[in-house]
Design a protein around this motif. Structure first.
Motif, PDB file in Angstrom:
ATOM      1  N   LEU A   9       0.855  -1.183   0.000  1.00 35.15           N
ATOM      2  CA  LEU A   9       0.000   0.000   0.000  1.00 35.15           C
ATOM      3  C   LEU A   9       0.890   1.232   0.000  1.00 35.15           C
ATOM      4  N   ALA A  10       0.755   2.060  -1.015  1.00 37.72           N
ATOM      5  CA  ALA A  10       1.498   3.317  -1.072  1.00 37.72           C
ATOM      6  C   ALA A  10       0.666   4.380  -0.373  1.00 37.72           C
ATOM      7  N   THR A  11       1.241   4.976   0.670  1.00 42.37           N
ATOM      8  CA  THR A  11       0.535   6.001   1.430  1.00 42.37           C
ATOM      9  C   THR A  11       1.536   6.904   2.144  1.00 42.37           C
ATOM     10  N   GLY A  12       1.260   8.177   2.159  1.00 44.26           N
ATOM     11  CA  GLY A  12       2.121   9.115   2.870  1.00 44.26           C
ATOM     12  C   GLY A  12       3.560   9.108   2.385  1.00 44.26           C
ATOM     13  N   GLY A  13       3.776   8.852   1.103  1.00 42.72           N
ATOM     14  CA  GLY A  13       5.128   8.837   0.553  1.00 42.72           C
ATOM     15  C   GLY A  13       5.909   7.573   0.900  1.00 42.72           C
ATOM     16  N   ARG A  14       5.248   6.578   1.441  1.00 42.61           N
ATOM     17  CA  ARG A  14       5.895   5.321   1.833  1.00 42.61           C
ATOM     18  C   ARG A  14       5.132   4.137   1.242  1.00 42.61           C
ATOM     19  N   THR A  15       5.767   2.996   1.289  1.00 42.24           N
ATOM     20  CA  THR A  15       5.099   1.764   0.910  1.00 42.24           C
ATOM     21  C   THR A  15       5.018   0.880   2.149  1.00 42.24           C
ATOM     22  N   VAL A  16       3.818   0.441   2.460  1.00 43.18           N
ATOM     23  CA  VAL A  16       3.563  -0.413   3.622  1.00 43.18           C
ATOM     24  C   VAL A  16       3.257  -1.818   3.106  1.00 43.18           C
ATOM     25  N   ARG A  17       3.913  -2.795   3.685  1.00 38.44           N
ATOM     26  CA  ARG A  17       3.668  -4.191   3.311  1.00 38.44           C
ATOM     27  C   ARG A  17       2.402  -4.678   4.000  1.00 38.44           C
ATOM     28  N   LEU A  18       1.508  -5.296   3.234  1.00 41.95           N
ATOM     29  CA  LEU A  18       0.267  -5.857   3.764  1.00 41.95           C
ATOM     30  C   LEU A  18       0.348  -7.378   3.685  1.00 41.95           C
ATOM     31  N   ASP A  19       0.191  -8.026   4.819  1.00 40.97           N
ATOM     32  CA  ASP A  19       0.268  -9.476   4.864  1.00 40.97           C
ATOM     33  C   ASP A  19      -0.986 -10.039   5.501  1.00 40.97           C
ATOM     34  N   GLY A  20      -1.781 -10.732   4.704  1.00 43.90           N
ATOM     35  CA  GLY A  20      -2.986 -11.379   5.208  1.00 43.90           C
ATOM     36  C   GLY A  20      -2.716 -12.842   5.522  1.00 43.90           C
ATOM     37  N   PHE A  21      -3.222 -13.285   6.659  1.00 44.60           N
ATOM     38  CA  PHE A  21      -3.007 -14.664   7.100  1.00 44.60           C
ATOM     39  C   PHE A  21      -4.303 -15.243   7.644  1.00 44.60           C
ATOM     40  N   ARG A  22      -4.501 -16.511   7.430  1.00 42.58           N
ATOM     41  CA  ARG A  22      -5.608 -17.206   8.097  1.00 42.58           C
ATOM     42  C   ARG A  22      -5.237 -17.518   9.545  1.00 42.58           C
ATOM     43  N   SER A  23      -3.942 -17.550   9.833  1.00 36.51           N
ATOM     44  CA  SER A  23      -3.479 -17.840  11.191  1.00 36.51           C
ATOM     45  C   SER A  23      -3.533 -16.617  12.118  1.00 36.51           C
ATOM     46  N   GLN A  24      -3.709 -15.432  11.566  1.00 37.15           N
ATOM     47  CA  GLN A  24      -3.828 -14.237  12.412  1.00 37.15           C
ATOM     48  C   GLN A  24      -5.131 -14.330  13.189  1.00 37.15           C
ATOM     49  N   ARG A  25      -5.106 -13.920  14.424  1.00 34.17           N
ATOM     50  CA  ARG A  25      -6.318 -13.951  15.244  1.00 34.17           C
ATOM     51  C   ARG A  25      -7.396 -13.126  14.554  1.00 34.17           C
ATOM     52  N   PRO A  26      -8.561 -13.741  14.252  1.00 33.88           N
ATOM     53  CA  PRO A  26      -9.659 -12.980  13.636  1.00 33.88           C
ATOM     54  C   PRO A  26     -10.034 -11.790  14.519  1.00 33.88           C
ATOM     55  N   GLY A  27     -10.423 -10.709  13.857  1.00 31.71           N
ATOM     56  CA  GLY A  27     -10.840  -9.523  14.597  1.00 31.71           C
ATOM     57  C   GLY A  27      -9.695  -8.651  15.054  1.00 31.71           C
ATOM     58  N   THR A  28      -8.489  -8.877  14.491  1.00 36.17           N
ATOM     59  CA  THR A  28      -7.346  -8.038  14.856  1.00 36.17           C
ATOM     60  C   THR A  28      -6.584  -7.602  13.619  1.00 36.17           C
ATOM     61  N   VAL A  29      -5.833  -6.537  13.787  1.00 36.25           N
ATOM     62  CA  VAL A  29      -4.862  -6.083  12.808  1.00 36.25           C
ATOM     63  C   VAL A  29      -3.621  -5.706  13.612  1.00 36.25           C
ATOM     64  N   THR A  30      -2.444  -6.069  13.094  1.00 32.23           N
ATOM     65  CA  THR A  30      -1.188  -5.732  13.760  1.00 32.23           C
ATOM     66  C   THR A  30      -0.404  -4.798  12.862  1.00 32.23           C
ATOM     67  N   LEU A  31       0.146  -3.752  13.464  1.00 30.81           N
ATOM     68  CA  LEU A  31       0.913  -2.749  12.736  1.00 30.81           C
ATOM     69  C   LEU A  31       2.319  -2.722  13.313  1.00 30.81           C
ATOM     70  N   VAL A  32       3.305  -2.766  12.422  1.00 32.24           N
ATOM     71  CA  VAL A  32       4.703  -2.768  12.841  1.00 32.24           C
ATOM     72  C   VAL A  32       5.342  -1.490  12.319  1.00 32.24           C
ATOM     73  N   GLY A  33       5.924  -0.730  13.246  1.00 28.25           N
ATOM     74  CA  GLY A  33       6.519   0.545  12.887  1.00 28.25           C
ATOM     75  C   GLY A  33       8.021   0.550  13.031  1.00 28.25           C
ATOM     76  N   THR A  34       8.582   1.739  13.063  1.00 30.66           N
ATOM     77  CA  THR A  34      10.006   1.953  13.184  1.00 30.66           C
ATOM     78  C   THR A  34      10.565   1.221  14.396  1.00 30.66           C
ATOM     79  N   GLY A  35      11.699   0.560  14.203  1.00 32.65           N
ATOM     80  CA  GLY A  35      12.338  -0.143  15.305  1.00 32.65           C
ATOM     81  C   GLY A  35      11.555  -1.339  15.802  1.00 32.65           C
ATOM     82  N   MET A  36      10.716  -1.910  14.942  1.00 33.08           N
ATOM     83  CA  MET A  36       9.907  -3.090  15.272  1.00 33.08           C
ATOM     84  C   MET A  36       8.875  -2.829  16.372  1.00 33.08           C
ATOM     85  N   ARG A  37       8.568  -1.565  16.637  1.00 30.34           N
ATOM     86  CA  ARG A  37       7.467  -1.280  17.572  1.00 30.34           C
ATOM     87  C   ARG A  37       6.185  -1.766  16.934  1.00 30.34           C
TER      88      ARG A  37
END
Length: 136
Positions: A59-87
């Motif tokens: 996803l290109a947004t705010g002058g950056r490209t963000v990687r989107l990874d969809g998984f069936r193993s991810q807990r349903p009803g959640t989204v996880t965001l990883v930022g600078t320094g693995m926060r």
């Protein structure tokens, strides 16, 4: 979006997000912008495949490209965001179809300081009825 205060992590989520649709590519830019102060530049987002319309891998947004990874193993009803320094933040996703009252309750409960509720307990009966897995 609501977040727990910055502190040692408790529970399965760090807050909640109530998107207006199931179009991740359309909804994510505003969320990423709102989280910049907390996470820095978000580099990756993971999500459960059944909760969203099909999305690309980038996803290109705010002058950056963000990687989107969809998984069936991810807990349903959640989204996880990883930022600078693995926060990272994991947010409860309140289904867009949820009523205002049920969404407000779920968002409040998910962002309580020190809250350690599981995703399953945060998703009440109404949210369960509107979640994709419940409709399958």
């Amino acid at each position: 979006m609501t977040l727990k205060p910055e502190a040692p992590a408790t529970g399965q989520v760090d807050g909640a997000w109530w998107p207006r649709s199931r179009d991740l590519s359309a909804e994510l830019p505003a969320l990423l912008s709102a989280l910049t102060a907390r996470l820095g530049a978000v580099e990756r987002s993971t999500y459960h495949l059944d909760g969203w319309n099909p999305a690309g891998t980038k996803l290109a947004t705010g002058g950056r490209t963000v990687r989107l990874d969809g998984f069936r193993s991810q807990r349903p009803g959640t989204v996880t965001l990883v930022g600078t320094g693995m926060r990272r933040l994991t947010l409860l996703v309140v289904p867009p179809e949820t009523t205002d009252a049920a969404a407000a309750e779920a968002m409040r409960d998910a962002s309580l300081p020190g809250g350690d509720d599981s995703v399953d307990s945060l998703i009440g009966d109404e949210l369960r009825r509107t979640a994709p897995a419940a409709r399958a």
